[in-house]
Design a protein around this motif. Structure first.
Motif, PDB file in Angstrom:
ATOM      1  N   GLY A  73       0.784  -1.221   0.000  1.00 42.67           N
ATOM      2  CA  GLY A  73       0.000   0.000   0.000  1.00 42.67           C
ATOM      3  C   GLY A  73       0.818   1.274   0.000  1.00 42.67           C
ATOM      4  N   VAL A  74       2.155   1.172  -0.002  1.00 37.40           N
ATOM      5  CA  VAL A  74       3.016   2.353   0.014  1.00 37.40           C
ATOM      6  C   VAL A  74       3.047   2.975  -1.379  1.00 37.40           C
ATOM      7  N   SER A  75       2.752   4.272  -1.444  1.00 35.33           N
ATOM      8  CA  SER A  75       2.794   5.009  -2.712  1.00 35.33           C
ATOM      9  C   SER A  75       3.325   6.410  -2.437  1.00 35.33           C
ATOM     10  N   PRO A  76       4.258   6.903  -3.280  1.00 35.33           N
ATOM     11  CA  PRO A  76       4.842   6.222  -4.440  1.00 35.33           C
ATOM     12  C   PRO A  76       5.833   5.140  -4.028  1.00 35.33           C
ATOM     13  N   ARG A  77       6.233   4.354  -5.000  1.00 40.24           N
ATOM     14  CA  ARG A  77       7.239   3.327  -4.746  1.00 40.24           C
ATOM     15  C   ARG A  77       8.519   3.978  -4.244  1.00 40.24           C
ATOM     16  N   PRO A  78       9.158   3.423  -3.215  1.00 39.84           N
ATOM     17  CA  PRO A  78      10.426   3.998  -2.739  1.00 39.84           C
ATOM     18  C   PRO A  78      11.461   4.078  -3.856  1.00 39.84           C
ATOM     19  N   VAL A  79      12.233   5.161  -3.840  1.00 34.06           N
ATOM     20  CA  VAL A  79      13.338   5.331  -4.796  1.00 34.06           C
ATOM     21  C   VAL A  79      14.627   5.294  -3.985  1.00 34.06           C
ATOM     22  N   VAL A  80      15.127   4.104  -3.757  1.00 37.04           N
ATOM     23  CA  VAL A  80      16.339   3.876  -2.974  1.00 37.04           C
ATOM     24  C   VAL A  80      17.221   2.936  -3.787  1.00 37.04           C
ATOM     25  N   ARG A  81      18.481   3.311  -3.945  1.00 37.74           N
ATOM     26  CA  ARG A  81      19.422   2.505  -4.724  1.00 37.74           C
ATOM     27  C   ARG A  81      20.241   1.623  -3.781  1.00 37.74           C
ATOM     28  N   PHE A  82      20.317   0.328  -4.111  1.00 29.71           N
ATOM     29  CA  PHE A  82      21.079  -0.642  -3.331  1.00 29.71           C
ATOM     30  C   PHE A  82      22.356  -0.992  -4.085  1.00 29.71           C
ATOM     31  N   ASP A  83      23.488  -1.016  -3.361  1.00 29.76           N
ATOM     32  CA  ASP A  83      24.785  -1.176  -4.012  1.00 29.76           C
ATOM     33  C   ASP A  83      25.677  -2.097  -3.185  1.00 29.76           C
ATOM     34  N   VAL A  84      25.925  -3.290  -3.698  1.00 30.36           N
ATOM     35  CA  VAL A  84      26.879  -4.216  -3.065  1.00 30.36           C
ATOM     36  C   VAL A  84      27.944  -4.594  -4.094  1.00 30.36           C
ATOM     37  N   SER A  85      28.438  -3.581  -4.799  1.00 31.53           N
ATOM     38  CA  SER A  85      29.440  -3.823  -5.831  1.00 31.53           C
ATOM     39  C   SER A  85      30.772  -4.214  -5.202  1.00 31.53           C
ATOM     40  N   PRO A  86      31.575  -4.979  -5.932  1.00 26.26           N
ATOM     41  CA  PRO A  86      32.884  -5.400  -5.431  1.00 26.26           C
ATOM     42  C   PRO A  86      33.949  -4.359  -5.731  1.00 26.26           C
ATOM     43  N   GLY A  87      35.098  -4.532  -5.119  1.00 25.10           N
ATOM     44  CA  GLY A  87      36.233  -3.689  -5.429  1.00 25.10           C
ATOM     45  C   GLY A  87      36.889  -4.096  -6.734  1.00 25.10           C
ATOM     46  N   LEU A  88      37.806  -3.256  -7.188  1.00 26.80           N
ATOM     47  CA  LEU A  88      38.490  -3.464  -8.462  1.00 26.80           C
ATOM     48  C   LEU A  88      39.930  -3.910  -8.226  1.00 26.80           C
ATOM     49  N   ARG A  89      40.443  -4.662  -9.183  1.00 27.53           N
ATOM     50  CA  ARG A  89      41.853  -5.006  -9.193  1.00 27.53           C
ATOM     51  C   ARG A  89      42.236  -5.328 -10.603  1.00 27.53           C
ATOM     52  N   GLY A  90      43.145  -4.582 -11.155  1.00 29.72           N
ATOM     53  CA  GLY A  90      43.626  -4.849 -12.490  1.00 29.72           C
ATOM     54  C   GLY A  90      42.934  -4.013 -13.545  1.00 29.72           C
ATOM     55  N   ALA A  91      43.240  -4.272 -14.801  1.00 32.07           N
ATOM     56  CA  ALA A  91      42.653  -3.534 -15.911  1.00 32.07           C
ATOM     57  C   ALA A  91      41.179  -3.873 -16.005  1.00 32.07           C
ATOM     58  N   VAL A  92      40.308  -2.881 -15.929  1.00 30.12           N
ATOM     59  CA  VAL A  92      38.873  -3.116 -15.853  1.00 30.12           C
ATOM     60  C   VAL A  92      38.206  -2.656 -17.140  1.00 30.12           C
ATOM     61  N   THR A  93      37.673  -3.582 -17.906  1.00 27.54           N
ATOM     62  CA  THR A  93      36.887  -3.277 -19.092  1.00 27.54           C
ATOM     63  C   THR A  93      35.691  -4.215 -19.093  1.00 27.54           C
TER      64      THR A  93
END
Length: 376
Positions: free
Chosen positions: A185-205
């Motif tokens: 029944g919640v309106s509007p829909r929540p606008v929340v971004r979830f982020d569990v991204s990993p760290g980087l190591r090396g050339a990233v493409t």
């Protein structure tokens, strides 16, 4: 950290922070702490800490920590191993128990830390960069209803202090538990971004993602998900859901993986993946641990049923990519390990990719079907 309240609101500009509050990084030449602690042999470049996925190995082969805890029950992030300097610590576990409403307009974050001499340019190329990085922590929010506008909930793994040698930290785990009937029944829909991204190591493409593994986001249903704006970065696990049939799917600067056995994403209209680093992935529930390249643990599928994507048209633009991970082929499914079935056009723009991955031991391939293919 355990927080209990009747109501909780994090206003725009406000922050709850648990960065580096989990398991400690290893002291010099010691393994990282926690069930997913990174490994070292002493004196060499060291592995990162694990949590929601496996962490990155070092360039010299020191193992990153394994995934630990579970999607429904997050824990603290594990620490990276120490090299010639201390490893990075994992993010804290934040348990937030609220009787009524949680509103996130600001930021809740429990990232891992880098360790070593990260951020100090004077150490470039020195042994101070040999430590492994910490994993993202855990966030468990239990409430009656969940709301928010432009909020962020994050448990990210840290980059290795030296990107081309040290193991990065894995993404953490986030679980949101609410009263499903009241949330509907919640309106509007929540606008929340979830982020569990990993760290980087090396050339990233897009084709050489030298990183540790993506973490997990657990939800009891799809009430918080807007298929027209999928900007989260997570392995997405919705309780009891093995298929989804939205009108459209737009992944915009997000990274979404559906790792569930036999998951079917049946989109009525168009699938659009756009933005640098934007990814849509089906399958990939495991990571190779007996073979890596420059510390990368490649995802793969070891499932009974193959994943499928069906849609009217598929557009990959501005650096967006689609990855499909083939599973076993067998007597009941003899011809393909994953399926992409596009009724109309596939448009593949510059620097965008379709990445089909065979099952590495069985050889189950990805089948691609479309009416028209346009490569720009």
């Amino acid at each position: 950290v355990l927080l209990t309240a009747n109501r909780l609101r994090v206003d725009a500009g406000g922050t709850m922070r648990g960065t580096e509050g989990g398991h400690a990084g290893g002291r010099p030449n010691q393994n990282g702490y926690g069930p997913g602690g990174g490994k070292t042999a002493g004196g060499g470049y060291s592995g990162g800490g694990g949590h929601g996925g496996r962490a990155g190995d070092s360039y010299t082969g020191m193992y990153g920590g394994n995934a630990c805890f579970s999607a429904e029950s997050p824990g603290p992030g594990s620490g990276g191993a120490g090299g010639s300097s201390a490893g990075g610590g994992g993010g804290a576990l934040l348990r937030i128990l609220v009787a009524d409403t949680v509103i996130i307009d600001g930021t809740v974050v429990t990232d891992g830390s880098s360790g070593g001499q990260a951020g100090d340019a004077s150490w470039a190329g020195s042994s101070g960069f040999t430590a492994g990085a910490g994993a993202g922590g855990g966030i468990l929010i239990t409430c009656d209803t969940f709301r928010g506008s432009n909020g962020v909930v994050a448990a990210r793994g840290s980059d290795g202090p030296r990107l081309d040698y040290s193991g990065a930290g894995a993404g953490g785990r986030i679980a949101i538990v609410y009263n499903q009937a009241n949330q509907a029944g919640v309106s509007p829909r929540p606008v929340v971004r979830f982020d569990v991204s990993p760290g980087l190591r090396g050339a990233v493409t897009a084709v050489d993602p030298a990183i540790s593994e993506l973490g997990t986001l657990w939800l009891p249903d799809r009430a918080l998900l807007d298929p027209a704006l999928m900007n989260h970065k997570a392995q997405l696990i919705v309780a009891g859901i093995t298929n989804w049939a939205p009108d459209q799917m737009v992944v915009s600067n997000g990274w979404i993986r559906f790792p569930i056995d036999g998951f079917i994403l049946a989109v009525t209209n168009d699938v659009i993946v756009r933005g640098t680093g934007a990814k849509l992935e089906l399958g990939g529930n495991l990571a190779l641990t007996n073979w890596t390249w420059r510390g990368v643990h490649f995802p793969y599928s070891e499932m009974t049923n193959p994943p499928r994507l069906t849609c009217a048209n598929l557009y990959l633009t501005n650096g967006g990519s689609l990855a499909m991970y083939g599973t076993w082929t067998n007597a009941s499914n003899p011809t393909w390990g994953a399926m992409v079935d596009v009724q109309g056009r596939v448009v593949l723009a510059t620097n965008s990719w379709i990445l089909p991955h065979c099952q590495p031991t069985n050889g189950g391939a990805v089948r691609l079907k479309m009416t028209d293919l346009e490569i720009l």
